[in-house]
Design an enzyme around this catalytic site. Structure first.
Site, PDB file in Angstrom:
ATOM      1  CG  ASN A   4      -2.306   0.512   0.907  1.00  0.00           C
ATOM      2  OD1 ASN A   4      -2.587   0.887  -0.220  1.00  0.00           O
ATOM      3  ND2 ASN A   4      -3.168   0.544   1.897  1.00  0.00           N
TER       4      ASN A   4
ATOM      5  CG  HIS B  37      -6.862   0.484   7.505  1.00  0.00           C
ATOM      6  ND1 HIS B  37      -5.651   1.128   7.671  1.00  0.00           N
ATOM      7  CD2 HIS B  37      -6.743  -0.246   6.371  1.00  0.00           C
ATOM      8  CE1 HIS B  37      -4.843   0.798   6.686  1.00  0.00           C
ATOM      9  NE2 HIS B  37      -5.478  -0.034   5.881  1.00  0.00           N
TER      10      HIS B  37
END
Length: 463
Positions: free
Chosen positions: A330, A363
């Site tokens: 990521n 998240h």
């Protein structure tokens, strides 16, 4: 499964649309068509919940344009992350919970708008420094000047922010890219010169492999089994402990598939295409000046899409250490975290923990994200001390054996932390961790204490 099908179909349509989009010559037309397509994607996945994204754009846009630019980045950060928390909590307020894909769209929008505010703040501070230097230095030729992009950042209006926020490229699942990257894709000729089709096909080649492995392994080792009573009653301790390996493998295959498809949306649209000689970096873009290449762009084999590369699958799998693997995962989001949290956090001692905490908040609200992401700073010192004690300076066969041991430890740590990320809720996480008696955490704590003692013993002998 339904969400996954919708996700794949939309990404497929966005990839196909890129072949038409990148050929649009007029910048204004290109911006409006990209924004219209992006809003269509959002409406098709979020419906009424699209109002959340529009409200965030409106408020954050007003903050960026009208608030003091010394503090607009912090106000944007507070508002967007606060709203992200509220957005995920509406289900607890007797309201209809937003669809899963809406959450991803809101996550990407949060990074974009907060990142834009930081870009504006940086350009503003640079402009003030230039003004101060001009007053103090009579040799104007030596004074640094603002780039075209920095000038554009200081003249932003709500339409500019609208186009950046809702362009269809990356609107669904990223990757994160800066306003500069977006603006370059609109105004510079590189997207028409780069081999966008070839770069996309190269990524698409491996996706069936990852998707196939995801389906196969998830069928053989389903995640739900790890929270069943049979799992605890009928399976041995070793089986339960090792179950994290297939579950994290499933997770990796799913992430690889999704991220590579998202990258394909960028490559087909031409966003992130820069000459290789610019030494492009993930998230950041060119690290060298390319102004001389604009009027005379190189041939199509002299470009790359490193700017929007969000994952390095090969290096993630084959690198030896946990710390190194984190760098390949990521990457565009990590760039955002590094630039706007890690480097700006006032305390060097706690900046890593703060960055991990912001990542966990971004998240989601589930406990599993905090169990997983915030555990990493506690594992890293264990790995670091043993790398320093035994691997650093080792050679030949000894080095190979130690590297393999480190590689196994790396993936076991990822897998054990990762199962919390997948199980999400405290009761499920605690059930699984309790079924293995929290053995890994006890082992890591013991290894750290032993490592410190060995290091002290060696230091004493040296002295």
């Amino acid at each position: 499964m339904k969400d996954d099908i919708i996700y794949l179909v939309l990404l497929g349509l966005c990839i196909g649309f890129g072949n038409f989009y990148r050929k649009i010559q007029d910048p204004e037309q290109k911006k409006w068509i990209g924004t219209a397509a992006g809003l269509l994607v959002i409406l098709s996945t979020s419906g009424f919940h699209t109002l959340h994204m529009l409200f965030c754009y409106l408020v954050c846009g007003l903050i960026i344009i009208f608030c003091n630019r010394k503090s607009c980045h912090m106000l944007s950060f507070a508002f967007m992350f606060g709203y992200l928390f509220l957005f995920r909590s509406v289900a607890y307020l007797c309201c209809e919970a937003p669809p899963g894909h809406s959450n991803m769209i809101q996550m990407v929008l949060t990074l974009k708008l907060v990142g834009l505010a930081f870009e504006v703040n940086t350009a503003y501070l640079k402009s003030k420094e230039i003004d101060r230097t001009k007053k103090d230095d009579s040799q104007d030729s030596l004074v640094e000047v603002l780039s075209d992009n920095e000038k554009a950042l200081l003249k932003l209006d709500m339409l500019d922010i609208l186009h950046y926020s809702f362009n269809y490229v990356g609107v669904l699942t990223g990757p994160y890219f800066t306003y500069k990257t977006f603006r370059d894709a609109i105004y510079l000729p590189f997207s028409t010169k780069a081999d966008c089709y070839g770069a996309t096909v190269e990524k698409l080649k491996v996706i069936p492999l990852y998707a196939g492995l995801f389906l196969l392994i998830s069928y053989i080792w389903p995640l739900d089994y790890a929270t069943s009573s049979e799992f605890y009653e009928e399976r041995s301790f070793i089986y339960r402990l090792m179950y994290v390996w297939p579950t994290f493998f499933i997770f990796r295959m799913r992430i690889y598939t999704g991220i590579l498809l998202s990258e394909c949306v960028c490559t087909m649209a031409g966003l992130g295409a820069y000459p290789k000689g610019c030494e492009n970096k993930c998230g950041h873009g060119p690290s060298k000046d390319f102004s001389s290449l604009i009027s005379n762009p190189p041939e199509d084999n002299d470009y790359d899409f490193e700017t929007v590369r969000n994952i390095d699958v090969i290096n993630t799998e084959k690198c030896w250490t946990f710390r190194e693997a984190m760098k390949y995962w990521n990457m565009c989001v990590q760039y955002w975290m590094a630039m706007y949290v890690y480097k700006r956090f006032p305390s060097k001692k706690y900046r890593t923990l703060a960055t991990m905490a912001v990542s966990a908040i971004w998240h989601g609200v589930y406990a599993g994200y905090y169990f997983c992401i915030c555990a990493a700073p506690f594992y890293l010192p264990v790995e670091d001390i043993y790398v320093k004690l035994f691997i650093k300076g080792a050679t030949g066969t000894k080095l190979k054996i130690l590297n393999v041991i480190c590689w196994i430890s790396k993936f076991f740590a990822f897998s054990y932390m990762g199962i919390a990320f997948l199980l999400l809720t405290i009761d499920k996480i605690w059930f699984y961790y309790g079924s293995v008696y929290h053995f890994p955490y006890i082992m890591w704590a013991t290894l750290y204490i032993v490592g410190v003692l060995i290091a002290k013993s060696r230091k004493t002998k040296t002295n």
